[in-house]
Write a protein that holds these residues in place. Structure first.
Motif, mmCIF file in Angstrom:
data_model
loop_
_atom_site.group_PDB
_atom_site.id
_atom_site.type_symbol
_atom_site.label_atom_id
_atom_site.label_comp_id
_atom_site.label_asym_id
_atom_site.label_seq_id
_atom_site.Cartn_x
_atom_site.Cartn_y
_atom_site.Cartn_z
ATOM 1 N N LEU A 540 0.816 -1.224 0.000
ATOM 2 C CA LEU A 540 0.000 0.000 0.000
ATOM 3 C C LEU A 540 0.844 1.266 0.000
ATOM 4 O O LEU A 540 0.291 2.368 -0.109
ATOM 5 C CB LEU A 540 -0.912 0.006 1.221
ATOM 6 C CG LEU A 540 -1.937 -1.124 1.318
ATOM 7 C CD1 LEU A 540 -2.743 -1.009 2.606
ATOM 8 C CD2 LEU A 540 -2.864 -1.108 0.117
ATOM 9 N N VAL A 542 2.401 2.600 2.549
ATOM 10 C CA VAL A 542 2.026 3.359 3.735
ATOM 11 C C VAL A 542 2.993 3.005 4.860
ATOM 12 O O VAL A 542 3.820 2.091 4.746
ATOM 13 C CB VAL A 542 0.577 3.050 4.164
ATOM 14 C CG1 VAL A 542 -0.406 3.483 3.081
ATOM 15 C CG2 VAL A 542 0.394 1.576 4.491
ATOM 16 N N ASP A 546 -0.439 5.725 9.424
ATOM 17 C CA ASP A 546 -1.339 6.103 8.330
ATOM 18 C C ASP A 546 -2.692 5.420 8.493
ATOM 19 O O ASP A 546 -2.850 4.427 9.208
ATOM 20 C CB ASP A 546 -0.737 5.728 6.984
ATOM 21 C CG ASP A 546 0.502 6.536 6.657
ATOM 22 O OD1 ASP A 546 0.698 7.589 7.294
ATOM 23 O OD2 ASP A 546 1.292 6.107 5.791
ATOM 24 N N VAL A 548 -5.998 3.684 6.325
ATOM 25 C CA VAL A 548 -6.257 2.961 5.080
ATOM 26 C C VAL A 548 -7.743 2.664 4.978
ATOM 27 O O VAL A 548 -8.381 2.276 5.966
ATOM 28 C CB VAL A 548 -5.456 1.633 5.033
ATOM 29 C CG1 VAL A 548 -5.793 0.852 3.772
ATOM 30 C CG2 VAL A 548 -3.964 1.907 5.099
#
Length: 767
Positions: A540, A542, A546, A548
C-alpha cells in the motif's frame, strides 16, 4: 608448444596431489553453483511451466452467487474466459487431519483457459460421478494418493466419502498450506450434494488478458462494473507467482550467496596454490629461461597448466551437479519447497556457470604467473624467503616471552605478505559465510522454540463443528493447559482502488488483543485500530500511523495502522484488528474460530487430544502452521554448503602449509643446528600456519556477526515477513566453529611438519 606440453605433463606426474587438490576445489565450486542456480530457476520455472501448460488466466474473480457475469467476456482487453464455475467451502478430513477446501464444480471437459494440469490419475469422469481431483500440494499435505477415499464435510457437517481419482496442478493459486483453502475439483452434482444451499456458494471466473501487465487496472475496472458488494475476492497472476516464489526465493538466494562466496574463496585458494607451485618451481623456471624460454612463454605455460586443471574441475563439477539435481533426493528436497519437480538447468545456464568458474581460475592465476615469468635465469635456485625485520606479531611474541619456537613461527607467518594475505582471505571469507549460516540456523531454531515471536503464540486453532461460539469458547477455556482463547475471523478485503484483495483478520478484541510480536509502533487498543505485516505496508506504500480505507464484506472500513508485526503468512500481506472493529464494519459476523494459547511447557498433541475428547469431537483442532516446518530443507542445504566451504578451506590450508614448508625447508637444518628438537621444529612450522588461521577465524567470525542479522532481517523485510527475525549464532556455536577451523589448520600443518622433520638433512640440498 611441444616442449610446453611435455613440461606440464612432467610437472603433473611429479605433483599429482596438488593437481587433484586444484581440480577438487573447482569441482566443488561448480557443483555448489549448479545447485544454487537450479533452486533459483525452480523459484520461477514451476509456475511458468504450469501457467503455460494450463493456458492460465491472468485475473481470477470470486463473486457472490447470483452475480451477473455475462458482461465480462465482452470487456476490452479480454482474450479468453474460464468459467464461471460454482464454488463452495468445505472441510477435508483424512487420518485425523483437517484441511479447508474450496470445491470447484467443473465439467468432464477441461476448459481452454485456466485448465488444471493433471499430474496423476485422470480428470473428472461421469463414469465416476462422485470422484474428486485434488490440487498437488493439498494432496501432499493430506498424504492422499489416487485411489484413496477423502472425507469431505460441508457447512452442515454431513460426511461425504469421495474417491480421489486424480491429482493436478493449478496456475491460479499458490501452494497449500501457505495459501488456503486448498482446491478440489468435482462434478456439479457432488458440489450440490456437499453444499445444497446456493446462498453459501460463490462464482469463480478467470480472465485472460491481451496485456497481462495491466491486470491491476483491469481488476479495478471489473469491480466497478460488477459492484464492490458483489465481489468477495480477486487475485492476479503476479500474486500467484509471488506466493509460489516466497520459500524458493529464500533458499535460492541463500544458495546463490554461498555459491558466490565459494567462488571467491576458491579463487583465493587457486591463487595461493598457483603461487606456491610457482614458488616451488623457481629453479625449473630459471632453468627454462636459461634454455631460451621467454617470459611470455613461461606465463602461457603456467596459465595453460592451471587452465587445464580448472577445466577438468569444471567438467567434473558439471557432471556431479547435473547428477545431483536430477537425483530423486534433490527432486524431493526441491519439491518440498516449490511444490513441483525442478527441471534440470538448460545448456546455456550450465555453460555460463562453467565459463564464470574458468574465468575465476584464469584471473587467480594471472598474478602468480606474471611473477613467475620475472624470475631471472641467473637467480638463486633456492626458494629462500626474503630477509627482513621481525614482524610486529613476532615482536609482541618476544615481549610476552613466548617459547622461541612460537616466536619463529610467528615471524615466518608474515615473511611473504602476499601469501599470508591470500591464506587469511581464503579462510576468512568462508568463515564469514559459515557464521551467516549459523545465524540462519539460529533463526530457524528460534522459529521452532519461540513461535510467539513470529505471531504463533496460539499453538492450536479450533473450529467449532456443531458447537455455538460461546459453548466452544467455554469448553476450550476450561482445559487445564489453556491460558488464553482468542476468537478469530478471516475475511478477504478489497484494497483502495479495488485492484486486489488481502486477508483481513479479526483476532481477539481491542481490550484483549492477541499477543502479536509488534516490532514498530504499538498494539491496537480501540476499535478502528489495526496492525499490519511488512508486506501489506509495502503493497500500500504506507507507514505506521497512516489510515487505510478497505472494503470488507461489501462495506467500506477505515482503519488506523498503529503497528507493524512479524507476519510469516501470505508474504506479510495481512491486516489484523480486534473483533469489535469487525462487528462495527459488517452486519453479520461469520462464525469465529479460536486461537488457543497453551501454558509454557504444555504438550501440543496432548492438549489437542484432550480438547477433542472434552468437546466430543465437536471441535476441529489443528496445530498452527510454523514456517520453520516448511523450511527444514534450508538446514540440509546449509549443512551441505558448509561442507563445500570446509573443503575449500582445507584445500587452502593444505596449500598454505605445503608452501610454507617448502619455503622453509632449508631453515629446518638451521633450526636443528641451533639446538631445536624435532618437536620444537614441528611447533615452529605449525605455529606459522596457525597464526594465519587464528587471524582469519577472528576476522571471519567478526565480519559474519556484523552481517548475519542484517542480511536475515533484510531478507525478512523484502519477503514481507518484516525485519526483526534475525538471530545471531550462539556463543557455543561460534566457539565450536572457531575450534574446528583452528584444529583443521593445525592438523594440516602438523601432518606436513611431521613429514618434514623426518627428512634426512642431506636430502634438503635437493630443494
Amino acid at each position: 608448444m611441444h616442449a610446453t606440453i611435455r613440461w606440464i605433463r612432467a610437472d603433473l606426474r611429479t605433483r599429482p596431489g596438488q593437481a587433484v587438490l586444484s581440480v577438487s576445489v573447482v569441482a566443488g565450486v561448480v557443483t555448489a553453483l549448479i545447485l544454487a542456480t537450479t533452486m533459483l530457476a525452480g523459484a520461477m520455472d514451476p509456475w511458468k511451466s504450469v501457467f503455460a501448460r494450463s493456458n492460465g488466466a491472468h485475473v481470477w474473480i470470486h463473486a457472490r452467487a447470483g452475480t451477473d457475469l455475462s458482461s465480462l467476456p465482452d470487456m476490452s482487453g479480454v482474450t479468453g474466459v474460464s468459467g464461471p464455475f460454482q464454488t463452495a467451502v468445505a472441510t477435508a478430513v483424512r487420518e485425523g487431519q483437517r484441511a479447508p477446501l474450496e470445491l470447484r464444480a467443473m465439467g468432464s471437459a477441461l476448459p481452454q483457459v485456466g485448465r488444471p494440469v493433471v499430474a496423476k490419475g485422470r480428470w473428472l469422469d461421469p463414469s465416476r460421478p462422485d470422484g474428486v481431483v485434488l490440487e498437488r500440494t493439498l494432496a501432499r499435505t493430506l498424504r492422499a494418493e489416487v485411489g484413496d477415499s477423502l472425507n469431505v464435510r460441508g457447512l452442515d457437517g454431513r460426511r461425504h466419502d469421495l474417491p480421489v481419482i486424480g491429482i493436478a496442478d493449478a496456475s491460479d493459486q499458490g501452494p497449500y498450506p501457505s495459501v488456503t483453502p486448498g482446491i478440489a475439483w468435482t462434478l456439479p452434482g457432488v458440489l450440490n450434494s456437499v453444499e445444497p444451499g446456493t446462498a453459501s456458494t460463490e462464482l469463480l471466473v478467470g480472465l485472460k488478458l491481451s496485456d497481462p501487465s495491466a491486470s491491476a487496472f483491469f481488476v479495478q475496472h471489473v469491480v466497478t462494473v460488477l459492484g464492490g458488494d458483489h465481489v468477495d475476492r480477486v487475485s492476479t497472476w503476479q500474486q500467484v507467482r509471488a506466493s509460489m516464489e516466497t520459500d524458493s526465493r529464500l533458499l535460492g538466494l541463500l544458495m546463490g550467496m554461498f555459491g558466490v562466496v565459494a567462488l571467491i574463496a576458491a579463487a583465493l585458494a587457486i591463487g595461493n596454490a598457483t603461487g606456491g607451485r610457482i614458488l616451488s618451481l623457481l629453479q625449473d623456471i630459471a632453468l627454462l629461461k636459461a634454455l631460451g624460454f621467454t617470459p611470455a612463454q613461461i606465463r602461457r605455460m603456467l596459465l595453460l597448466e592451471q587452465t587445464c586443471l580448472g577445466l577438468a574441475g569444471v567438467v567434473a563439477g558439471s557432471v556431479l551437479g547435473s547428477i545431483l539435481t536430477a537425483s530423486s533426493l534433490s527432486q524431493r528436497l526441491f519439491g518440498s519447497v516449490t511444490g513441483v519437480a525442478t527441471a534440470p538447468l538448460s545448456f546455456g545456464r550450465l555453460a555460463l556457470i562453467a565459463i564464470a568458474t574458468l574465468l575465476a581460475v584464469v584471473v587467480a592465476t594471472l598474478l602468480p604467473a606474471w611473477r613467475g615469468s620475472r624470475v631471472s635465469p641467473t637467480s638463486t635456485v633456492t626458494a629462500e624467503p626474503p630477509s627482513g625485520r621481525l614482524s610486529r606479531f613476532a615482536r609482541v611474541a618476544l615481549l610476552v616471552r613466548l617459547p622461541p619456537a612460537l616466536v619463529l613461527g610467528a615471524r615466518d607467518a608474515f615473511t611473504r605478505r602476499m601469501r599470508a594475505a591470500m591464506t587469511i582471505g581464503g579462510l576468512a571469507i568462508p568463515m564469514v559465510m559459515v557464521t551467516i549460516a549459523l545465524g540462519c540456523w539460529s533463526t530457524l531454531d528460534n522459529f521452532e522454540n519461540h513461535p510467539e515471536q513470529i505471531g504463533l503464540a496460539g499453538a492450536l486453532v479450533a473450529h467449532p463443528v456443531g458447537l455455538v461460539p460461546y459453548e466452544a469458547s467455554a469448553v476450550i477455556a476450561a482445559d487445564q493447559d489453556v491460558t488464553a482463547v482468542y476468537p478469530e475471523v478471516q475475511m478477504d478485503a478489497l484494497l483502495p482502488g479495488q485492484t486486489r484483495t488481502i486477508q483481513a483478520r479479526a483476532l481477539g478484541t481491542s481490550k484483549q488483543p492477541y499477543p502479536f510480536p509488534v516490532r514498530e509502533g504499538r498494539m491496537y487498543a480501540k476499535p478502528g485500530e489495526a496492525v499490519a505485516g511488512q508486506g501489506l505496508l509495502d503493497l500500500l506504500h504506507v507507514h505506521v500511523g497512516d489510515r487505510v480505507r478497505l472494503t470488507i464484506g461489501g462495506a467500506p472500513v477505515i482503519v488506523h495502522i498503529v503497528g507493524r508485526t512479524i507476519e510469516p503468512s501470505l508474504s506479510g500481506e495481512v491486516l489484523s484488528f480486534g473483533m469489535d472493529t469487525l462487528d462495527q464494519a459488517v452486519r453479520t459476523t461469520p462464525t469465529p474460530s479460536y486461537r488457543i494459547v497453551l501454558r509454557q511447557g504444555a504438550s501440543v498433541d496432548t492438549a489437542r487430544r484432550r480438547l477433542l475428547r472434552e468437546s466430543e469431537d465437536r471441535l476441529d483442532i489443528q496445530a498452527a502452521q510454523n514456517p520453520a516446518q516448511r523450511l527444514f530443507v534450508v538446514r540440509v542445504v546449509v549443512f551441505g554448503l558448509v561442507i563445500v566451504l570446509a573443503l575449500i578451506c582445507v584445500a587452502n590450508l593444505l596449500t598454505a602449509a605445503s608452501v610454507g614448508l617448502r619455503d622453509h625447508m632449508r631453515d629446518i637444518v638451521v633450526l636443528r643446528a641451533m639446538g631445536l628438537t624435532p618437536r620444537q621444529v614441528t611447533t615452529t612450522l605449525v605455529s606459522g600456519t596457525s597464526v594465519l588461521a587464528l587471524i582469519a577465524v577472528i576476522a571471519g567470525i567478526g565480519g559474519g556477526l556484523v552481517m548475519s542479522t542484517r542480511l536475515i532481517d533484510l531478507q525478512g523485510r523484502t519477503s514481507g515477513i518484516g525485519a526483526g527475525i534475525g538471530r545471531a549464532p550462539t556463543v557455543l556455536e561460534l566457539v565450536v566453529a572457531a575450534v574446528v577451523a583452528l584444529a583443521l589448520a593445525a592438523l594440516m600443518a602438523f601432518m606436513l611438519a611431521r613429514k618434514a622433520t623426518s627428512i634426512d638433512v642431506r636430502e634438503v640440498s635437493r630443494f
